[in-house]
Scaffold this motif. Structure first.
Motif, PDB file in Angstrom:
ATOM      1  N   PHE A   1      55.930  28.384  34.989  1.00 35.39           N
ATOM      2  CA  PHE A   1      56.479  27.739  33.719  1.00 35.39           C
ATOM      3  C   PHE A   1      56.991  26.427  34.688  1.00 35.39           C
ATOM      4  O   PHE A   1      57.371  26.193  34.832  1.00 35.39           O
TER       5      PHE A   1
ATOM      6  N   SER B   1      59.353  30.764  38.293  1.00 31.32           N
ATOM      7  CA  SER B   1      58.154  31.464  38.200  1.00 31.32           C
ATOM      8  C   SER B   1      58.780  32.467  38.131  1.00 31.32           C
ATOM      9  O   SER B   1      59.770  33.522  38.822  1.00 31.32           O
TER      10      SER B   1
ATOM     11  N   SER C   1      53.012  34.216  36.524  1.00 29.94           N
ATOM     12  CA  SER C   1      53.165  33.756  36.003  1.00 29.94           C
ATOM     13  C   SER C   1      54.836  32.907  35.921  1.00 29.94           C
ATOM     14  O   SER C   1      55.528  33.371  36.960  1.00 29.94           O
TER      15      SER C   1
ATOM     16  N   SER D   1      55.201  38.648  30.075  1.00 34.17           N
ATOM     17  CA  SER D   1      55.699  37.162  30.455  1.00 34.17           C
ATOM     18  C   SER D   1      57.153  37.144  29.771  1.00 34.17           C
ATOM     19  O   SER D   1      58.407  37.046  30.373  1.00 34.17           O
TER      20      SER D   1
ATOM     21  N   GLN E   1      51.057  36.492  29.388  1.00 34.86           N
ATOM     22  CA  GLN E   1      52.162  35.891  28.118  1.00 34.86           C
ATOM     23  C   GLN E   1      52.767  37.009  27.420  1.00 34.86           C
ATOM     24  O   GLN E   1      54.557  36.655  27.752  1.00 34.86           O
TER      25      GLN E   1
ATOM     26  N   LEU F   1      56.303  32.690  23.697  1.00 31.25           N
ATOM     27  CA  LEU F   1      56.496  32.785  25.056  1.00 31.25           C
ATOM     28  C   LEU F   1      57.913  31.220  25.518  1.00 31.25           C
ATOM     29  O   LEU F   1      58.412  31.145  26.256  1.00 31.25           O
ATOM     30  N   ARG F   2      56.988  30.420  25.393  1.00 29.78           N
ATOM     31  CA  ARG F   2      57.327  28.723  25.063  1.00 29.78           C
ATOM     32  C   ARG F   2      58.769  29.062  24.753  1.00 29.78           C
ATOM     33  O   ARG F   2      59.859  28.876  25.548  1.00 29.78           O
TER      34      ARG F   2
ATOM     35  N   ILE G   1      61.494  31.379  27.183  1.00 25.30           N
ATOM     36  CA  ILE G   1      61.311  30.840  28.345  1.00 25.30           C
ATOM     37  C   ILE G   1      61.981  29.321  28.299  1.00 25.30           C
ATOM     38  O   ILE G   1      63.655  29.101  28.996  1.00 25.30           O
TER      39      ILE G   1
ATOM     40  N   GLY H   1      49.983  27.822  25.243  1.00 20.18           N
ATOM     41  CA  GLY H   1      50.478  28.885  25.039  1.00 20.18           C
ATOM     42  C   GLY H   1      50.970  30.170  23.516  1.00 20.18           C
ATOM     43  O   GLY H   1      50.965  28.691  22.932  1.00 20.18           O
TER      44      GLY H   1
ATOM     45  N   PRO I   1      53.080  26.424  29.875  1.00 24.22           N
ATOM     46  CA  PRO I   1      53.895  27.650  30.448  1.00 24.22           C
ATOM     47  C   PRO I   1      52.688  27.068  31.784  1.00 24.22           C
ATOM     48  O   PRO I   1      51.382  26.967  31.823  1.00 24.22           O
TER      49      PRO I   1
ATOM     50  N   TRP J   1      60.988  37.353  31.446  1.00 20.05           N
ATOM     51  CA  TRP J   1      61.888  36.411  30.965  1.00 20.05           C
ATOM     52  C   TRP J   1      63.011  36.969  30.418  1.00 20.05           C
ATOM     53  O   TRP J   1      64.412  36.216  30.169  1.00 20.05           O
TER      54      TRP J   1
END
Length: 398
Positions: free
Chosen positions: A257, A243, A255, A287, A284, A70-71, A74, A66, A97, A291
């Motif tokens: 993680f 989710s 989507s 997402s 991603q 995105l990481r 999250i 990913g 992810p 988040w």
């Protein structure tokens, strides 16, 4: 063919179709489905816009790990939501992810189970059937812990024999539970971490309903909360699954993680690289938007609160039913066999629910789901109210 495929049970909805086959509901009553746990609230417009704005990423191969952004999103969400210290979650080591929790729970089991041992995958009973199917296809034996009313619909972990813990490779938790809505208390989570250390198993916490709760001032604790309380900043043997499906009404985005133990996630990443399940880049990016926003999540909870308030007011006088700790299911007792109740309710009122016995396994003569049904309050408020009124009318006519 893989012989383990022959061990799989029919999925609950396949059994439900068979149960309802041939029933003729009244033509003047529209169908109302409380059977499938698919969110029906509107998906956030800003997430759809983020997806549309990045369709040029269709030309890009996504990586299994990913994108860093995105990481990062999250990791920061985990810290905010579960009361963790700043930078307690390393986006590069503690986050991966995934394409929703269903896919991830199944794949995770394949990666973790050691097929060379007579291992157990331990889960609540009733349960999300993926736990069982994943265990069987990984070469493990499912072991079911009954979730009974007298124990708050949670397993009695103190009653689990030592030999079960010794053989346990994965302990699945679901909090809030599907279908019971029960929360695993923080102190229980801490005890389970100690057991995981003692017997060397992995705790896989399915927390996909964690953002559906009733008290805005008291969001439910999760496994990461317990890790923080224990000073366990490496999340050893602990992995959580989240989710956007229920939290953000995005089941079609696929989507979510996995977060937790870096060593486990490193091995899981290797598995996923071969598995070929990378999340598309445009997904991603959408997402990240989801988040990073809580306004739409609070509004979502308010919609569910209104439905629970209205439906419980209608059903409580005629059913043994309680407000759950979280999630969007009701888990009431039925005045007759749960399968008979489900079929007759459909035939007479055109309302579909799921027999509790389809969501559990009989162990030692006890099926914890028998005599109950699962009702998903996912339809619009007016439809949920109408369904509750029809259910009450049906029960009062018995």
């Amino acid at each position: 063919m893989n012989n383990a495929l022959n061990l799989l049970h029919p999925y609950p909805f396949e059994k439900l179709r068979g149960l309802l086959a041939g029933a003729q509901p009244p033509a003047d009553k529209r169908a109302i489905a409380l059977s499938i746990g698919e969110p029906k609230h509107r998906s956030p417009d800003f997430v759809a816009q983020a997806l549309a704005d990045n369709l040029d990423q269709l030309a890009v191969y996504p990586t299994t790990l990913g994108i860093p952004a995105l990481r990062e999103a999250i990791a920061r969400w985990c810290e905010r939501r579960f009361g963790l210290a700043a930078d307690a979650v390393d986006p590069g080591q503690h986050v991966l992810p995934v394409n929703g929790t269903r896919e991830a729970l199944f794949a995770f089991t394949q990666a973790v189970v050691d097929r060379n041992t007579n291992g157990l995958v331990v889960s609540p009973n009733p349960f999300y059937q993926i736990y069982e199917g994943a265990a069987l296809l990984a070469g493990a034996t499912p072991h079911y812990l009954p979730c009974l009313e007298q124990n708050g619909f949670n397993p009695d972990f103190d009653a689990v024999p030592a030999d079960v813990w010794q053989r346990c490779q994965i302990l699945f938790l679901c909090s809030p539970g599907n279908p019971t809505g029960a929360l695993v208390p923080l102190e229980t989570l801490k005890k389970l971490i100690a057991l995981a250390d003692q017997y060397d198993f992995v705790i896989a916490a399915d927390e996909c309903y964690s953002e559906l709760y009733f008290d805005e001032a008291n969001p439910p604790a999760g496994l990461l909360t317990a890790c923080a309380a224990l000073g366990r900043d490496d999340y050893k043997r602990c992995v959580v699954f989240h989710s956007l499906s229920k939290r953000s009404n995005l089941p079609g985005l696929r989507s979510g993680f996995v977060a937790g133990d870096a060593e486990i996630l490193k091995a899981f990443l290797l598995y996923r690289t071969y598995h070929g399940c990378a999340m598309p880049v445009q997904t991603q990016l959408a997402s990240i938007a989801a988040w990073s926003d809580e306004i739409h999540v609070r509004a979502n909870r308010e919609l569910y609160r209104a439905k629970f308030d209205a439906v419980l007011e209608i059903l409580a006088p005629v059913m043994d039913v309680q407000r759950p700790d979280g999630g969007f299911y009701l888990w009431p007792k039925t005045p007759m066999d749960d399968q008979q109740f489900t079929r007759e309710l459909f035939a007479r009122e055109h309302v579909t629910v799921v027999p509790g016995s389809y969501l559990s396994r009989e162990v030692d003569g006890i099926s914890p789901g028998a005599g109950r049904v699962r009702m998903a309050l996912v339809a619009p408020l007016a439809e949920c109210i109408e369904a509750a009124q029809r259910i009450r009318h049906f029960i009062e006519s018995l």
